[in-house]
Design a protein around this motif. Structure first.
Motif, short mmCIF file in Angstrom:
data_model
loop_
_atom_site.label_atom_id
_atom_site.label_comp_id
_atom_site.label_asym_id
_atom_site.label_seq_id
_atom_site.Cartn_x
_atom_site.Cartn_y
_atom_site.Cartn_z
N UNK A 119 3.75 -9.80 -48.68
CA UNK A 119 4.36 -8.60 -48.10
C UNK A 119 3.90 -7.33 -48.81
N UNK A 120 3.81 -6.27 -48.06
CA UNK A 120 3.45 -4.99 -48.65
C UNK A 120 4.70 -4.33 -49.21
N UNK A 121 4.61 -3.91 -50.45
CA UNK A 121 5.76 -3.26 -51.08
C UNK A 121 5.84 -1.81 -50.62
N UNK A 122 6.86 -1.50 -49.82
CA UNK A 122 6.94 -0.17 -49.22
C UNK A 122 7.18 0.92 -50.25
N UNK A 123 7.79 0.58 -51.38
CA UNK A 123 8.09 1.62 -52.38
C UNK A 123 6.85 2.14 -53.08
N UNK A 124 5.74 1.42 -52.96
CA UNK A 124 4.50 1.88 -53.59
C UNK A 124 3.71 2.81 -52.69
N UNK A 125 4.13 2.95 -51.45
CA UNK A 125 3.37 3.76 -50.50
C UNK A 125 4.00 5.13 -50.28
N UNK A 126 5.19 5.36 -50.83
CA UNK A 126 5.86 6.65 -50.66
C UNK A 126 5.77 7.51 -51.91
N UNK A 127 6.64 8.50 -51.97
CA UNK A 127 6.68 9.42 -53.11
C UNK A 127 7.98 9.19 -53.88
N UNK A 128 7.85 8.78 -55.12
CA UNK A 128 9.02 8.43 -55.93
C UNK A 128 9.68 9.69 -56.50
N UNK A 129 10.95 9.88 -56.15
CA UNK A 129 11.72 11.00 -56.70
C UNK A 129 12.57 10.56 -57.88
N UNK A 130 12.97 9.29 -57.89
CA UNK A 130 13.69 8.72 -59.02
C UNK A 130 13.07 7.38 -59.35
N UNK A 131 12.54 7.25 -60.55
CA UNK A 131 11.93 5.99 -60.96
C UNK A 131 12.97 4.88 -61.04
#
Length: 206
Positions: A119-131
């Protein structure tokens, strides 16, 4: 038709809540798999040591292909929040903001049903505002409930900075008004998953 996810949320007093409308029906299935090997489903109990590292978060169709396909081309916001901080008996710091990622594009492989595919990890494709900050309930605390939430962003998109959600220092993460953030930015909830978290030394009943 029974829905195990919604039933579990109701039993845990999470549906309805400030971020979950009583009429909510998920459009996507959120899958959460931690590097420790722990997979999350409908209130899975986890120990602190099992969730130290950020999980792989992926989404797939729930079966309604029309509703699911309507999300194609959209962008999403993801959150991990805790309504039981610092303890379930005294949640004065709810919601605790553990993770926020915005501007996540709809994954092109989200409709794939092959369980053998990675599965593709969706959190790696966006912009992180809070780690990602790993859950850390104390051994003496009862189980905390942790919500993984996926929202559809408005058509015009979101232009947000880290300051729009708050700082990343430990105490700056507490008392996050998730429901106000959702309303202010026009977010629409499309998927949810949740787990229960306890300390490694917790002795209660699972």
């Amino acid at each position: 038709m029974a829905n195990p996810l919604l039933d579990s949320l109701k039993q845990a007093s999470l549906l309805p809540s400030r971020v979950l409308n009583g009429n909510f029906t998920p459009t996507v299935e959120i899958k959460v798999a931690f590097p420790s090997g722990k997979h999350i489903s409908n209130g899975t109990l986890v120990r602190v040591s099992e969730v130290k590292e950020a999980p792989i978060v992926s989404i797939t169709s729930l079966g309604d292909s029309t509703a699911f396909s309507s999300l194609s081309g959209q962008k999403f916001t993801f959150m991990l929040i805790d309504p039981d901080a610092p303890t379930p008996d005294d949640p004065k710091f709810a919601y605790w903001r553990h993770w926020v990622v915005v501007n996540i594009p709809f994954p092109s492989d989200a409709a794939e049903s092959d369980s053998n595919s990675t599965p593709r990890c969706v959190t790696t494709t966006g912009r992180t505002l809070t780690q990602y900050l790993a859950p850390g309930p104390k051994d003496e605390s009862g189980p905390h409930r942790y919500l993984f939430l996926l929202f559809r962003e408005p058509e015009q998109g979101l232009l947000l900075e880290k300051a729009d959600v708050g700082g990343e220092e430990f105490v700056q993460r507490r008392s996050f008004r998730a429901e106000e953030f959702v309303k202010k930015h026009g977010l629409e909830l499309v998927g949810v998953q949740w787990m229960r978290g306890v300390g490694d030394g917790w002795k209660g009943e699972e």
